[in-house]
Scaffold this active site. Sequence first.
Site, PDB file in Angstrom:
ATOM      1  N   TYR A  67     -12.396 -19.370 -12.664  1.00  0.00           N
ATOM      2  CA  TYR A  67     -13.590 -18.792 -12.035  1.00  0.00           C
ATOM      3  C   TYR A  67     -14.543 -18.206 -13.073  1.00  0.00           C
ATOM      4  CZ  TYR A  67     -12.587 -19.793  -7.224  1.00  0.00           C
ATOM      5  OH  TYR A  67     -12.398 -20.470  -6.048  1.00  0.00           O
ATOM      6  N   GLN A 100     -22.402 -23.879   2.419  1.00  0.00           N
ATOM      7  CA  GLN A 100     -21.002 -23.911   1.990  1.00  0.00           C
ATOM      8  C   GLN A 100     -20.924 -23.638   0.496  1.00  0.00           C
ATOM      9  OE1 GLN A 100     -20.201 -27.988   3.195  1.00  0.00           O
ATOM     10  NE2 GLN A 100     -19.540 -27.347   5.211  1.00  0.00           N
ATOM     11  N   ASN A 101     -22.070 -23.514  -0.159  1.00  0.00           N
ATOM     12  CA  ASN A 101     -22.094 -23.312  -1.618  1.00  0.00           C
ATOM     13  C   ASN A 101     -21.886 -21.835  -1.954  1.00  0.00           C
ATOM     14  OD1 ASN A 101     -22.649 -26.009  -1.732  1.00  0.00           O
ATOM     15  ND2 ASN A 101     -24.850 -25.740  -1.980  1.00  0.00           N
ATOM     16  N   ASP A 103     -22.529 -20.642  -5.024  1.00  0.00           N
ATOM     17  CA  ASP A 103     -23.246 -20.361  -6.281  1.00  0.00           C
ATOM     18  C   ASP A 103     -24.404 -19.385  -6.136  1.00  0.00           C
ATOM     19  OD1 ASP A 103     -25.413 -21.986  -5.220  1.00  0.00           O
ATOM     20  OD2 ASP A 103     -24.274 -23.750  -5.826  1.00  0.00           O
ATOM     21  N   HIS A 118     -18.958 -19.858   3.025  1.00  0.00           N
ATOM     22  CA  HIS A 118     -17.789 -19.943   2.124  1.00  0.00           C
ATOM     23  C   HIS A 118     -17.770 -18.793   1.115  1.00  0.00           C
ATOM     24  CE1 HIS A 118     -16.745 -24.485   2.859  1.00  0.00           C
ATOM     25  NE2 HIS A 118     -16.604 -23.732   3.916  1.00  0.00           N
ATOM     26  N   CYS A 151      -9.375  -4.240  -8.279  1.00  0.00           N
ATOM     27  CA  CYS A 151     -10.057  -3.633  -7.136  1.00  0.00           C
ATOM     28  C   CYS A 151     -10.409  -2.194  -7.508  1.00  0.00           C
ATOM     29  CB  CYS A 151      -9.145  -3.666  -5.918  1.00  0.00           C
ATOM     30  SG  CYS A 151      -9.753  -2.694  -4.530  1.00  0.00           S
ATOM     31  N   PRO A 217     -26.674 -38.823  -0.466  1.00  0.00           N
ATOM     32  CA  PRO A 217     -26.919 -40.081  -1.173  1.00  0.00           C
ATOM     33  C   PRO A 217     -26.094 -41.241  -0.628  1.00  0.00           C
ATOM     34  CG  PRO A 217     -26.508 -38.302  -2.721  1.00  0.00           C
ATOM     35  CD  PRO A 217     -26.246 -37.748  -1.356  1.00  0.00           C
TER      36      PRO A 217
HETATM   37 ZN    ZN Z   1      -7.863  -2.794  -3.187  1.00  0.00          ZN
END
Ligand code: ZN
Length: 248
Positions: A67, A100-101, A103, A118, A151, A217
């Site tokens: 990630y 759904q992206n 970014d 998403h 966290c 496409p």
């Molecule tokens: Zn936490």
Amino acid sequence: MSGALDTLARRIQDAKRLTILTGAGVSAASGVPTFRGPAGLWRHHRAEDLATPEAFANNPLLVWEWYGWRREVILACRPNPAHDVIAEWSLRPGCQVLTQNVDDLHVRAGTRSLARIHGSIWELSCWEQCERGATPWRDESVPFATLPPRCPHCGGLARPAVIWFGESLRSDDLRAAFRATACDVFIAVGTSAVVYPAAGLVHEARGGGAFTVEINPEATPASAAVDLAIHTAAEVALPLVASLMKRP
Ligand code: ZN
């Protein structure tokens, strides 16, 4: 193709409620790595094998390194003409955008009424599911000060606040997405409208009387299930439609 683009331009002009569902094909021209094909490989791992709760439970550091790499690549990406046209249309009353992206290129293009079904790669939530950490927080650091990130509420592991393979959409996002199918024109762009939830959304929209459109496409099995299929890349098709709409 010009006939189909003209048809779509007129439909959008007449629509009171327009819903646009976007997928990876919209971001491809910006250079966002896709999950499929050679670009989906990272250090010999397939994206589909990293974007799962099981992979994270097994090796959170590996998943976070992946990630971290994706965030670095996406940070350098810019919205393309498809994002710009969608952002312009989103200013019309009655327009909703579902993506759904992860970014956030739609956000950077200035899109209104946007539901990121998403999630976002720029947001984190608590893996340990502590109460306050259940609400995603934004963290745009590239790279992170420490990996894996923690966290801030409980000190446990943080995770990307995105929907992984095998996970369900958040129920409020799912409700918002299905509400948005009540529209006059429903456009699925850059997504093969065969996968969940896209397929269900197209079906629902069509059942409710919407004029349904797929812009991709390549033909997909959903092409036959929509009123209009345009087999052109999003960054080409959408600016053409926008220019046809501006014609007197
Ligand atoms: Zn936490």
